[in-house]
Design a protein around this motif. Structure first.
Motif: not given
Length: 341
Positions: A171-187
């Motif tokens: 899972i992709a994490l930022d510098a503080e360890g938070y994940a990113s959400v993929v939007a419902a309509d992500d293309k």
């Protein structure tokens, strides 16, 4: 899945396939800010997210303790009381699965054994009305992906066990360890999260012959199911019955995390409704499967049998920069309702 209609499914498949084939090279690099344009004004302190990893850990522990207490053999609450409390800590497809666990066992579902979780917490703004987080944890000796969501309070929404030989994608994490959400309509992925349920439903019904063939990898939870449905339909016809089995995404929630390769890990639920009806003489009884005897006491039925299952999945969807079939990597599902006459 039939409710979408063949025309709608053709349009959906065409759009998805067009998106897969449209990618002919690497994505363009984002523009950089010229050094002269950078200001020295200090940025304001970052706002605390709607849920932090520490809070997610607390909620996970609170759920497991409550779940264990409700399932404990010494609990003195009534059957209805247990169901009420179980409904207060579950939602979505997980509520249907939990309800069946209580009803089918006389309010004595098996207790769980939990390990320490690895948490994946998206960075939601404080204004987010429905934050959620996921946890990979050993449950009853099997690696299981859980997702909790908050409305008035936190509830378990999804739980799917990793299939043999499968691992969770990084899972992709930022510098503080938070994940990113993929939007419902992500293309940027081969199947947008909003389409994963309908696509899976179509593949499970039509297999390699359907318009969505190739979008999901072949296997026991996709194309093999379609083959089983076709075989059961033919067998029922030969025995004087009509048979059909339909998958539907209903209104179940969908959760998607960005993976390190640019793809998505999508969690979702489907319902499966299987109907068998007599077509000939009334003495051609329909046998009730053993797993449905908690809901139907009779061993056979005279006219109709309807079985409803709830299934929860996690699927790794590739990025458009590297298109290929998405892979179902986790699953859990049970019979949640049965009726007939």
């Amino acid at each position: 899945m039939r409710a979408y209609g063949r025309r709608g499914m053709l349009a959906l498949a065409a759009g998805l396939l067009a998106g897969v084939t449209a990618c002919t090279g690497d994505a363009p690099r984002p523009a950089t800010t010229p050094a002269a344009a950078v200001t020295t004004t200090p940025s304001p302190a970052a706002e605390e997210p709607a849920v932090t990893p520490a809070q997610a850990a607390e909620e996970f522990t609170a759920f497991t303790l409550t779940d264990d207490s409700l399932r404990g053999s010494t609990w003195e609450s009534t059957f209805e009381g247990r169901l009420t409390m179980a409904s207060d800590i579950t939602t979505g497809g997980q509520w249907q699965i939990t309800q069946a666990a209580y009803v089918s066992t006389g309010s004595r579902p098996p207790r769980r054994q939990w390990g320490a979780p690895t948490l994946y917490v998206p960075r939601f703004p404080r204004s987010e009305r429905a934050p959620w987080f996921s946890a990979l944890v050993t449950r009853d000796g099997r690696q299981t992906l859980l997702t909790f969501t908050k409305s008035d309070h936190w509830r378990l929404s999804s739980a799917a066990e990793l299939l043999p030989g499968q691992e969770l994608p990084e899972i992709a994490l930022d510098a503080e360890g938070y994940a990113s959400v993929v939007a419902a309509d992500d293309k940027s992925v081969t199947i947008s999260p909003q389409f994963i349920g309908p696509v899976h439903a179509s593949v499970a019904e039509t297999g390699t012959a359907g318009v969505t063939a190739g979008l999901l990898g072949a296997g026991p939870l996709t194309t093999d199911v379609a083959e089983q449905i076709a075989a059961s339909r033919e067998q029922a016809k030969n025995e004087g019955f009509s048979y059909d089995s339909i998958f539907s995404a209903d209104n179940f929630p969908v959760y998607a995390l960005r993976t390190k390769d640019g793809g998505a890990l999508i969690q979702y639920s489907l319902s499966r409704t299987t109907s068998t009806t007599t077509k000939t003489a009334e003495d051609d009884y329909i046998p009730v499967p053993e797993q449905a005897r908690w809901a139907i006491s009779a061993p056979v039925l005279r006219r109709t049998l309807k079985l409803t299952e709830t299934h929860q999945y996690a699927t790794a969807v590739p990025p458009l920069t590297n298109p290929s079939a998405a892979s179902v990597i986790a699953h859990d599902g049970v019979l949640t309702r049965a009726s007939g006459q």
